[in-house]
Write an enzyme that holds these catalytic residues in place. Structure first.
Site, PDB file in Angstrom:
ATOM      1  N   ASN A 148     -59.834  67.483  -5.297  1.00 18.63           N
ATOM      2  CA  ASN A 148     -60.438  66.696  -4.563  1.00 18.63           C
ATOM      3  C   ASN A 148     -59.716  65.442  -3.356  1.00 18.63           C
ATOM      4  OD1 ASN A 148     -62.780  66.555  -2.017  1.00 18.63           O
ATOM      5  ND2 ASN A 148     -63.186  64.525  -3.253  1.00 18.63           N
TER       6      ASN A 148
ATOM      7  N   TYR B 248     -49.844  66.120   7.266  1.00 18.55           N
ATOM      8  CA  TYR B 248     -52.023  66.725   6.774  1.00 18.55           C
ATOM      9  C   TYR B 248     -52.800  67.816   6.866  1.00 18.55           C
ATOM     10  CZ  TYR B 248     -56.507  65.952   5.845  1.00 18.55           C
ATOM     11  OH  TYR B 248     -58.522  66.054   4.788  1.00 18.55           O
TER      12      TYR B 248
ATOM     13  N   LYS C  21     -53.553  70.769   4.066  1.00 20.82           N
ATOM     14  CA  LYS C  21     -54.658  71.235   3.540  1.00 20.82           C
ATOM     15  C   LYS C  21     -54.013  73.209   3.804  1.00 20.82           C
ATOM     16  CE  LYS C  21     -56.629  68.255   2.757  1.00 20.82           C
ATOM     17  NZ  LYS C  21     -57.413  68.252   1.464  1.00 20.82           N
TER      18      LYS C  21
HETATM   19  N1  LIG Z   1     -63.815  62.609   6.297  1.00 15.97           N
HETATM   20  C1  LIG Z   1     -63.178  64.583   6.943  1.00 15.97           C
HETATM   21  O1  LIG Z   1     -63.792  63.937   7.786  1.00 15.97           O
HETATM   22  C2  LIG Z   1     -62.493  65.005   5.483  1.00 15.97           C
HETATM   23  C3  LIG Z   1     -62.346  66.991   6.558  1.00 15.97           C
HETATM   24  C4  LIG Z   1     -61.171  67.467   5.913  1.00 15.97           C
HETATM   25  C5  LIG Z   1     -60.661  67.168   4.293  1.00 15.97           C
HETATM   26  N2  LIG Z   1     -61.419  65.951   4.102  1.00 15.97           N
HETATM   27  C6  LIG Z   1     -60.657  65.937   2.661  1.00 15.97           C
HETATM   28  O2  LIG Z   1     -61.673  65.609   1.405  1.00 15.97           O
HETATM   29  C7  LIG Z   1     -61.526  65.323   0.172  1.00 15.97           C
HETATM   30  C8  LIG Z   1     -62.057  63.578   0.372  1.00 15.97           C
HETATM   31  O3  LIG Z   1     -62.376  62.461   1.124  1.00 15.97           O
HETATM   32  P1  LIG Z   1     -62.526  61.893   1.827  1.00 15.97           P
HETATM   33  O4  LIG Z   1     -62.857  61.745   3.062  1.00 15.97           O
HETATM   34  O5  LIG Z   1     -63.809  62.015   0.957  1.00 15.97           O
HETATM   35  O6  LIG Z   1     -62.251  60.774   1.435  1.00 15.97           O
HETATM   36  P2  LIG Z   1     -61.877  59.263   1.262  1.00 15.97           P
HETATM   37  O7  LIG Z   1     -61.376  58.442   1.020  1.00 15.97           O
HETATM   38  O8  LIG Z   1     -62.951  58.622   0.387  1.00 15.97           O
HETATM   39  O9  LIG Z   1     -61.870  59.797  -0.566  1.00 15.97           O
HETATM   40  C9  LIG Z   1     -60.503  59.591  -1.080  1.00 15.97           C
HETATM   41  C10 LIG Z   1     -60.906  60.109  -2.781  1.00 15.97           C
HETATM   42  O10 LIG Z   1     -59.188  60.571  -2.835  1.00 15.97           O
HETATM   43  C11 LIG Z   1     -59.289  59.728  -4.111  1.00 15.97           C
HETATM   44  N3  LIG Z   1     -57.576  59.567  -3.951  1.00 15.97           N
HETATM   45  C12 LIG Z   1     -56.379  59.673  -3.590  1.00 15.97           C
HETATM   46  N4  LIG Z   1     -55.237  59.316  -3.253  1.00 15.97           N
HETATM   47  C13 LIG Z   1     -55.329  59.888  -5.084  1.00 15.97           C
HETATM   48  C14 LIG Z   1     -54.305  59.787  -5.495  1.00 15.97           C
HETATM   49  N5  LIG Z   1     -52.674  59.654  -5.242  1.00 15.97           N
HETATM   50  N6  LIG Z   1     -54.705  59.889  -6.961  1.00 15.97           N
HETATM   51  C15 LIG Z   1     -55.657  59.914  -7.636  1.00 15.97           C
HETATM   52  N7  LIG Z   1     -57.038  60.396  -6.484  1.00 15.97           N
HETATM   53  C16 LIG Z   1     -56.981  59.181  -5.099  1.00 15.97           C
HETATM   54  C17 LIG Z   1     -59.477  58.339  -4.283  1.00 15.97           C
HETATM   55  O11 LIG Z   1     -59.644  57.863  -5.277  1.00 15.97           O
HETATM   56  C18 LIG Z   1     -60.995  58.793  -3.295  1.00 15.97           C
HETATM   57  O12 LIG Z   1     -61.755  58.839  -4.646  1.00 15.97           O
HETATM   58  C19 LIG Z   1     -59.527  64.262   0.807  1.00 15.97           C
HETATM   59  O13 LIG Z   1     -59.031  65.969   0.031  1.00 15.97           O
HETATM   60  C20 LIG Z   1     -60.103  64.376   2.233  1.00 15.97           C
HETATM   61  O14 LIG Z   1     -58.238  65.577   2.641  1.00 15.97           O
HETATM   62  C21 LIG Z   1     -61.990  64.459   4.329  1.00 15.97           C
END
Ligand SMILES: NC(=O)c1ccc[n+]([C@@H]2O[C@H](COP(=O)([O-])OP(=O)(O)OC[C@H]3O[C@@H](n4cnc5c(N)ncnc54)[C@H](O)[C@@H]3O)[C@@H](O)[C@H]2O)c1
Length: 262
Positions: free
Chosen positions: A95, A161, A165
Site C-alpha cells: 500500500n 501519479y 497507478k
Molecule cells: N487518499 C486518497 O485519496 C487515495 C486515493 C487513491 C489511492 N491512494 C493510495 O493509497 C495508498 C495509501 O495512501 P494514503 O492516502 O493512506 O496516504 P498516507 O500518506 O497516509 O499513507 C502512505 C503510506 O505509505 C508509506 N510510504 C510512503 N513512502 C514510502 C516509502 N518510500 N517506503 C515505505 N513506505 C512509504 C507511508 O509511510 C504511509 O504509511 C497510497 O498508495 C496512495 O497512493 C490514496
C-alpha cells in the site's frame, strides 16, 4: 468498524501502514484477529500504531519496521523478518504510496518522476517479488495492491501519479495470472478520494482537497480510510475466493458519474 472477518491464527503484512488507509487496514486486520507485521516510513507513527493495537487488541501480535520500499534490500529484509517472526504470511497489503508533485508534465523533473515510480510502482513490484515465492512454498495466500481511481483515469497535473497507478493494475493483472492455479489471489484496490495525509498533500490542505474533489463525488463526501480498509479485508479473505486479477474501484460513484470525463 465492526469486524466481519476472521483472520485469527493468520498473519498479515501491511506495507505502508503507518498512516491513512494502511493504518486503518492494520487496525481492521487486528480487530479480525490477524497477527501483524507493519512497515512504512515514520518510526513515531509505527510506535503509535503498535501502542494502539497492543491496547485495543492484546491477543494480537504486532511488529513494526521502518522500511523504504525503494530499496530492494530493505524489502527483502522486511520479508525475511516477517517470515521468521510468524512462520508464514497469509496475506500482504502492498500500500505504500506518495502523491508526488502536482503540476503539469512539462514542469516535472526526472527526480519527480523517479520518486513516484520508485515508491508507487517499483515498491509494489518488490513486495510481490518477495511475497509470491513464500506463498508458493506455503501453498497459497492473498495479495492486495493499492492502485487508485487515478489508476483507471487521467487527471491534469497528476500524470506521473496516474501512470504509476495504471502500472499497479498492470502488475496486478499479470502476476495474478501467473499464480492463478497456485491458490494465490492477487487484486488491487482503486480508491477515490479518501481523507488521509496523502490527499491533503496532493491538493495543498484539507479544505483545498474538499474544494477540489467534492464537486465530482456523487455521495457528496470524501471516504474515511476505514471504508477502504473493509475492501482490503474482503479481498484478503476467503469471502472473495473467486476474485483475482481485479482492480476494484471504491469511490462513492465518482467514476460512473464521469469523473474521468472532467
Ligand atoms: N487518499 C486518497 O485519496 C487515495 C486515493 C487513491 C489511492 N491512494 C493510495 O493509497 C495508498 C495509501 O495512501 P494514503 O492516502 O493512506 O496516504 P498516507 O500518506 O497516509 O499513507 C502512505 C503510506 O505509505 C508509506 N510510504 C510512503 N513512502 C514510502 C516509502 N518510500 N517506503 C515505505 N513506505 C512509504 C507511508 O509511510 C504511509 O504509511 C497510497 O498508495 C496512495 O497512493 C490514496
Amino acid at each position: 468498524m465492526k469486524a466481519k472477518y476472521d483472520f485469527s491464527g493468520k498473519s498479515a503484512l501491511v506495507i505502508g501502514g503507518t498512516t491513512g488507509i494502511g493504518r486503518a487496514a492494520a487496525l481492521a486486520f487486528a480487530e479480525a484477529g490477524a497477527n501483524l507485521f507493519v512497515a512504512g516510513l515514520g518510526a513515531a507513527e509505527g510506535q503509535d500504531l503498535k501502542d494502539e493495537i497492543n491496547k485495543r487488541f492484546p491477543a494480537v501480535a504486532i511488529e513494526f519496521a521502518e522500511v523504504d520500499v525503494r530499496s530492494e534490500d530493505g524489502v527483502r529484509s522486511l520479508h525475511e523478518a516477517a517470515y521468521k517472526r510468524f512462520g508464514r504470511i497469509d496475506t500482504a497489503f502492498n500500500n505504500a504510496g506518495v502523491p508526488g508533485k502536482t503540476a503539469p508534465i512539462h514542469e516535472l523533473s526526472q527526480a519527480d518522476y523517479d520518486l513516484i515510480m520508485d515508491v508507487n510502482l517499483r515498491g509494489i513490484f518488490f513486495g510481490m517479488k518477495h511475497q509470491i515465492p513464500h506463498m508458493l512454498e506455503q501453498g497459497g495466500g492473498t495479495i492486495v495492491n493499492t492502485s487508485s481511481l487515478f489508476g483507471v483515469m487521467g487527471y491534469a497535473t497528476t500524470a506521473t501519479y496516474c501512470a504509476s497507478k495504471w502500472g499497479v493494475i498492470g502488475l496486478t493483472n499479470s502476476a495474478a495470472l501467473e499464480v492463478a492455479k497456485k491458490n494465490i489471489r492477487i487484486n488491487a484496490i482503486a480508491p477515490g478520494s479518501t481523507m488521509t495525509p496523502l490527499l491533503t498533500r496532493m491538493f495543498g490542505g484539507e479544505q483545498e482537497a474538499k474544494d477540489t474533489v467534492l464537486p465530482f463525488l456523487p455521495m457528496g463526501r470524501i471516504a474515511d480510510p476505514s471504508e477502504i480498509a473493509r475492501l482490503v479485508l474482503f479481498l484478503a479473505s476467503d469471502e472473495s475466493s473467486f476474485i483475482t486479477g481485479q482492480a476494484i474501484v471504491i469511490d462513492g460513484g465518482g467514476f460512473v458519474a464521469g469523473a474521468d470525463k472532467i
